[in-house]
Design an enzyme around this catalytic site. Structure first.
Site, PDB file in Angstrom:
ATOM      1  N   ASN A   1       0.865  -1.189   0.000  1.00  0.00           N
ATOM      2  CA  ASN A   1       0.000   0.000   0.000  1.00  0.00           C
ATOM      3  C   ASN A   1       0.896   1.232   0.000  1.00  0.00           C
ATOM      4  OD1 ASN A   1      -2.188   1.696   0.198  1.00  0.00           O
ATOM      5  ND2 ASN A   1      -2.217   1.632   2.436  1.00  0.00           N
TER       6      ASN A   1
ATOM      7  N   HIS B   1      11.926   4.450 -16.186  1.00  0.00           N
ATOM      8  CA  HIS B   1      10.478   4.296 -16.031  1.00  0.00           C
ATOM      9  C   HIS B   1       9.862   3.282 -16.994  1.00  0.00           C
ATOM     10  CE1 HIS B   1      10.378   7.740 -13.278  1.00  0.00           C
ATOM     11  NE2 HIS B   1      11.216   8.304 -14.102  1.00  0.00           N
TER      12      HIS B   1
END
Length: 464
Positions: free
Chosen positions: A48, A79
């Site tokens: 989370n 990325h």
């Protein structure tokens, strides 16, 4: 002092060695793990929040039944998500590929169905079931919502290839009419002029404009990309060397309302054909029944995609695309494939809202040998469709095909093509021409000239 050393040692381990997170772990907000050689997350792990950055040649393995919640970012230094597709497939029994591009965020409890592509910059919210492709920078909201943006009714796809001289005229005719019900998808097909810089001038000022920049691959490939990323319920096309009337969007949306009211699948509207200062009005004839409209399509009265409104759900359901292997007639091929699926067609009354500008360097005027083959492909496509439908006017259809074929041969002769190659190609295609048994006297004569390769008579037969 010992505690500080142990913390530093832990950070060094995370940065330079393998990171293994065991089964049934809970990783909460604010966790950041940078540059491990490889990373493994065990089964039943709940993450989370957190950023996990690894090296370009490293791998992340995610175990079964893991829960990836909000603000979790797995990335390499540049990325890229090299392993993400494989990882997501491992979470379920999926046989089709799932593709997720760069900088995509997937929220708590989201389900991604087999075969879906999620394009760059998309945000997938909590509880979403993603059943279809998600366009660039699209936000998909609450539970059960597909990729379509409910606000966007119409997606306008504009192919751009070296049309810098006409591009501002085209875009200016559209941007003044934009509202939140419309998106404009600009596909730059590897332009070598300054088209791309012109596009950037506009997308900086209009949120409804989206750019997809790609290498040059042709008309069909570019239009197919537009169809994949479009989020509207309906789709229209505009050519970048043409332009639209100042009530184009208003009337398009009004015609979409009519389509929904009358349960129509395709709407055809009129246009102005412009050549310099001269123009002609081209309004489709309102037909008594649908088979007559389909016959008009078969005889190539309504080839172009830019004077029509298509239903995105039909394109998606039947996975319709423009044929990338065809150099001409690809628009007619797409249209024929579209209307064969129980398509209810409407004609827009008094609705000339598009300006088609004759381009002397266009494809038909610069015909290549491949165009003859494509014309025969179209003929066979129509032949098979006529056998399956109620259209009975095969004589009109065959005459239309023969006239087109003859005109292409004439154009090839005008461009000083290699006559030996042309003779060989005509020899190969003559058997197909002989299958046309319903030609009128004029077109039988044309077929005779082509079959016997009477090139001088062909060139003389068409007056400038």
């Amino acid at each position: 002092m010992g505690m500080v050393w142990r913390v530093k040692k832990l950070i060094q381990d995370f940065r330079y060695r393998k990171v293994d997170i065991g089964e049934n772990s809970r990783i909460n907000l604010g966790v950041q793990i940078n540059n491990p050689q490889n990373m493994k997350i065990g089964d039943n792990t709940y993450i989370n929040g957190g950023v996990f950055s690894i090296g370009e040649n490293s791998k992340i393995h995610i175990g079964n039944d893991c829960l990836i919640s909000y603000n979790v970012h797995f990335r390499t230094a540049s990325h890229h998500y090299e392993n993400k597709n494989e990882l997501i497939r491992k979470q379920g029994e999926f046989e089709k590929d799932i593709t997720i591009e760069d900088d995509v965020w997937v929220g708590y409890g989201a389900q991604i169905m087999p075969g879906v592509t999620i394009h760059s910059g998309a945000v997938i919210g909590a509880g979403v079931i993603v059943i279809r492709d998600v366009a660039l920078y699209t936000v998909v909201g609450g539970p059960g919502q597909g990729y379509q943006n409910p606000k966007v009714i119409l997606s306008i796809i504009i192919l751009v290839y070296n049309t810098a001289k006409q591009l501002r005229r085209c875009l200016n005719s559209i941007v003044a009419q934009l509202n939140d019900k419309v998106e404009v998808i600009l596909i730059n097909d590897g332009s070598t002029d300054n088209s791309i810089s012109i596009i950037h001038d506009y997308i900086e000022h209009y949120d409804q404009l989206k750019l997809y920049d790609k290498p040059n691959e042709g008309v069909s490939s570019s239009r197919n990309i537009g169809l994949k990323v479009a989020v509207g319920r309906y789709v229209a096309f505009v050519d970048s060397d043409d332009y639209v009337e100042n009530d184009y969007i208003c009337k398009m949306l009004a015609n979409i309302q009519k389509m929904e009211l009358d349960k129509l699948d395709l709407m055809i509207f009129g246009f102005y054909r412009r050549e310099g200062e001269n123009y002609s009005v081209n309004s489709p004839i309102v037909r008594k029944n649908e088979s007559d409209i389909i016959k008009d399509i078969f005889v190539q009265k309504y080839n172009a995609p830019w004077n029509k409104i298509f239903k995105k759900s039909i394109i998606d359901t039947y996975k319709l695309e423009f044929p990338v292997t065809m150099r001409t007639s690809e628009d007619l091929f797409f249209l024929l494939t579209y209307v064969r699926h129980d398509c209810k067609i409407g004609i827009a009354n008094d609705c000339c809202i598009y300006n088609y500008c004759d381009n002397p360097s266009g494809a038909v005027k610069n015909a290549k040998e491949q165009y003859l083959i494509n014309t025969i492909k179209i003929y066979h496509k129509i032949q098979s469709m006529v056998e399956e439908s109620s259209v009975s006017s095969m004589d009109e259809i065959e005459n239309s095909i023969m006239e087109r074929y003859y005109y292409i041969v004439y154009n090839l002769l005008k461009t000083d093509c290699n006559k030996l190659e042309l003779r060989l190609m005509l020899n190969a295609l003559n058997a197909d021409l002989k299958q046309m048994t319903k030609l009128d006297k004029k077109n039988r004569a044309k077929r005779f000239l082509v079959e016997h390769q009477m090139f001088t008579l062909i060139e003389r037969s068409i007056k400038e």
